[in-house]
Design an enzyme around this catalytic site. Structure first.
Site, PDB file in Angstrom:
ATOM      1  N   LYS A  50      75.726 -22.210  45.894  1.00 17.74           N
ATOM      2  CA  LYS A  50      74.268 -21.990  45.921  1.00 17.74           C
ATOM      3  C   LYS A  50      73.973 -20.542  46.302  1.00 17.74           C
ATOM      4  CE  LYS A  50      70.097 -24.099  47.983  1.00 17.74           C
ATOM      5  NZ  LYS A  50      69.603 -25.170  48.888  1.00 17.74           N
ATOM      6  N   SER A  69      67.719 -31.110  50.682  1.00 18.18           N
ATOM      7  CA  SER A  69      68.036 -30.265  49.525  1.00 18.18           C
ATOM      8  C   SER A  69      69.408 -30.432  48.901  1.00 18.18           C
ATOM      9  CB  SER A  69      67.855 -28.794  49.891  1.00 18.18           C
ATOM     10  OG  SER A  69      66.507 -28.470  49.791  1.00 18.18           O
ATOM     11  N   SER A 123      66.182 -28.338  47.048  1.00 16.00           N
ATOM     12  CA  SER A 123      66.243 -26.996  46.502  1.00 16.00           C
ATOM     13  C   SER A 123      67.593 -26.632  45.853  1.00 16.00           C
ATOM     14  CB  SER A 123      65.949 -25.967  47.605  1.00 16.00           C
ATOM     15  OG  SER A 123      66.938 -26.044  48.615  1.00 16.00           O
TER      16      SER A 123
END
Ligand code: GLN
Length: 502
Positions: free
Chosen positions: A81, A180, A156
C-alpha cells in the site's frame, strides 16, 4: 505442464521456487504479464516496480543457486500500500501533497519483506491518507472492483484488495485504522487481517490515527495470510507500541482444531434493517458451516457498538466515537505537511504563513481537509471535553464490552460490511453515508483487538460477501485457524473474477 501462476497460492509459489521448478525471474515475469494486462481494467497500482523486481528476482535466483538459506517469502511477489515507505520508490499516500516524495528509508514491514526474500512489485492505490471506504478519495486514479468494474473495491486499501482479487499479486500489505484492510478484502472476495494493536511495527507507515493504525496482510487464503503475518510481525524497537512478544508460528496454528470453540453473535449487529438481506443470508450459511465443524454459537451483547435504525437511517456510538478520535489524531499527524519538509509546495508568492496555507489548500483533497477541520474543532478549547474526552470514554466502554464478551466466547462472529460493494459515485457526495459503511469494522480498532475478513458467498449480482471474526488481543492464531477450517470446507475463495486476460 506447470500450473499458471495465478492459480498458485503464495505458499505454492515459494515452494515451486525452492524446489527449482520455477526461477524467481520466471515468476516475476509471469506476474507482470498478468498485472499489465489487467491494470487498465482495475487500476490497482500507483507505482509499478518492474525493473527493481526483475533485478531482485535475478539476485534471488543467484542466492538459491549458491545454496544460501532462503527466507519465508522466497520468490513471492508482494504489493505494498502506498502509505508504507519504500526507500527510493515514491510513497504518496495517494495525495498531491506527497507527490514526488521519495522516502530515504524502508518501513519495518518492507525491511521484513526484503529479509524474507519476497519481491516487491509495486505500490497500491488507496484513499488519500487512508481516509475513506471506497478508494475514490485517491488524488490520482480510480480503482475498480474486479468483480464488477462499475463498483468500488472498498477502501482505504482498495488497490491492495483489488490486486489480490484480480491475481495481480498473491500477497499484499494494507493498513487498517477503522476497517481499511477487512472491508476492501470483504468487498473484493479475499482474506484480510487486522492484527492486534502493537503486533506489527508501524515504523515507516505514514500516520493517520496513531492509536488505531495497524499494518496487516491481504491474501486469497488463510494460509497465505498466516505466512505474511509471520514475516512482518517480529518486534521492532523503533515503534514504542510494538510488542516484545514472540511471534507465534502462525502457519502451524492453522491446523489447531476449532471444534468445541464458542463464537459470539452480537445481537446489536444483526438487527432488522441493519444488514442487506443477501449478506445476512450468506452469514447464516457460514454459521451453519461452522456449526457442522463443531463450533457453538452464543448470543452476546456489545451495547456500545449498537446500531440504531430510525426511518431507514443508521447511527452508531462507535462510528461517532471513531470519527472524533481519528479526525483529532489526523489533524495533529497531518500538521507536518507544510511545504517545507515533504512533497508539494505552492508556487504562489507570499510570506511563510501564506505559503503554508496555500500548500495545504492545494495539496490536500476534500475529505482530508474535512477531517483536519473536524479534528481541529474536536480538540479546540471549549470543545475538547465535550468531544475528544467524551469519545475517549466511549472507547473505554466499547473495550469493556469486548472484555465481558471474552468471558463467554472465544471469537466474535460478525458481518464486515452492511452491503456488498456499492457503485462508483454512489456515496461520494455523502460523507456520513460513507462513514456508516464502517459500522461493523471500527469497534475492533477502538478495542485494539484483532479481526479477520473471510469470503463467505456471493450476492445474486455476483458480488463477494464476507464474514468477520474478531479475537482477543494477541489471538491471531485462533482467527487464522477458524478462517482456515472454513476455507477447507468451502470454495468461495477459489473463484476468480472474469477479467480480460483472465
Ligand atoms: N473508512 C474508515 C475511514 O475512512 C477507515 C479507514 C482506515 O481504516 N484507514 O477512516
Amino acid at each position: 505442464m506447470a500450473k499458471p501462476l495465478e492459480e498458485l497460492t503464495a505458499t505454492a509459489i515459494r515452494d515451486a521456487f525452492l524446489r527449482r521448478e520455477r526461477s524467481a525471474r520466471s515468476i516475476v515475469e509471469e506476474q507482470f504479464a498478468i498485472l499489465k494486462e489487467r491494470e487498465v481494467a482495475v487500476g490497482a497500482f500507483l507505482t509499478v516496480m518492474q525493473e527493481e523486481a526483475l533485478a531482485r528476482a535475478d539476485a534471488l535466483d543467484r542466492k538459491l543457486a549458491d545454496g544460501a538459506q532462503m527466507g519465508k517469502l522466497a520468490g513471492i511477489p508482494v504489493a505494498v500500500k502506498d502509505n508504507i515507505c519504500t526507500r527510493g520508490v515514491a510513497t504518496t499516500c495517494a495525495s498531491r501533497i506527497l507527490e514526488g516524495y521519495v522516502p530515504p528509508y524502508d518501513a519495518h514491514v518492507v525491511e521484513r519483506l526484503i529479509e524474507e526474500d519476497a519481491v516487491i512489485i509495486g505500490k497500491t492505490n488507496m484513499d488519500e491518507f487512508a481516509m475513506g471506504s471506497s478508494t475514490e478519495n485517491s488524488a490520482f486514479k480510480l480503482t475498480r472492483n474486479p468483480w464488477d468494474r462499475e463498483r468500488i473495491p472498498g477502501g482505504s486499501s482498495g488497490g491492495s484488495a483489488a490486486a489480490v482479487a484480480a491475481r495481480m499479486a498473491p500477497l499484499a500489505l494494507g493498513s487498517d485504522t477503522g476497517g481499511s484492510i477487512r472491508q476492501p478484502a470483504g468487498l473484493c472476495g479475499v482474506v484480510g487481517l487486522k492484527p492486534t494493536y502493537g503486533r506489527v511495527s508501524r515504523y515507516g507507515l505514514v500516520a493517520f490515527a496513531s492509536s488505531l493504525d495497524q499494518i496487516g496482510p491481504l491474501a486469497r487464503t488463510a494460509g497465505d495470510t498466516a505466512l505474511l503475518l509471520e514475516a512482518i510481525a517480529p518486534r521492532d524497537g523503533r515503534d514504542s507500541t510494538c510488542t516484545d512478544r514472540e511471534v507465534p508460528d502462525y502457519v502451524e496454528a492453522l491446523e489447531q482444531p476449532i471444534s468445541g470453540l464458542t463464537f459470539g453473535l452480537p445481537g446489536e449487529f444483526f438487527i432488522e434493517g441493519g444488514l442487506d438481506r443477501e449478506v445476512a443470508r450468506a452469514l447464516e450459511q457460514a454459521r451453519r458451516c461452522y456449526e457442522a465443524l463443531g463450533v457453538r454459537f452464543r448470543d452476546i451483547s456489545l451495547p456500545h457498538s449498537r446500531i440504531d435504525v430510525e426511518d431507514g437511517q443508521l447511527s452508531s456510538y462507535a462510528v461517532a466515537c471513531y470519527y472524533i478520535l481519528c479526525t483529532a489524531e489526523a489533524s495533529s499527524n497531518l500538521a507536518r505537511y507544510d511545504g517545507v519538509r515533504y512533497g508539494h509546495r505552492s508556487d504562489e508568492r507570499g510570506d511563510i504563513i501564506e505559503m503554508y496555507s496555500r500548500t495545504r489548500g492545494e495539496g490536500f483533497g476534500e475529505e482530508v481537509k474535512r477531517r483536519i477541520m473536524l479534528g481541529t474543532h474536536a480538540l479546540s478549547s471549549g470543545y475538547y471535553d465535550a468531544y475528544y474526552l467524551r469519545a475517549g470514554r466511549v472507547r473505554r466502554l466499547i473495550q469493556s464490552d469486548f472484555e465481558r464478551a471474552w468471558e463467554q466466547v472465544d471469537l466474535v462472529f460478525a458481518p464486515v460490511s452492511p452491503t456488498p460493494a456499492f457503485r462508483i459515485g454512489e456515496k461520494a457526495d455523502d460523507p456520513l453515508a460513507m462513514y456508516l459503511s464502517d459500522i461493523f469494522t471500527i469497534s475492533c480498532n477502538l478495542a485494539g483487538i484483532c479481526g479477520i475478513s473471510v469470503p463467505c458467498g456471493f450476492s445474486s449480482e455476483g458480488l463477494p460477501v464476507a464474514l468477520q471474526l474478531m479475537g482477543r488481543h494477541w489471538d491471531e492464531e485462533r482467527l487464522l485457524a477458524a478462517a482456515h477450517a472454513y476455507q477447507i470446507h468451502t470454495d468461495w475463495h477459489k473463484r476468480a473474477p472474469a477479467l480480460e486476460g483472465g
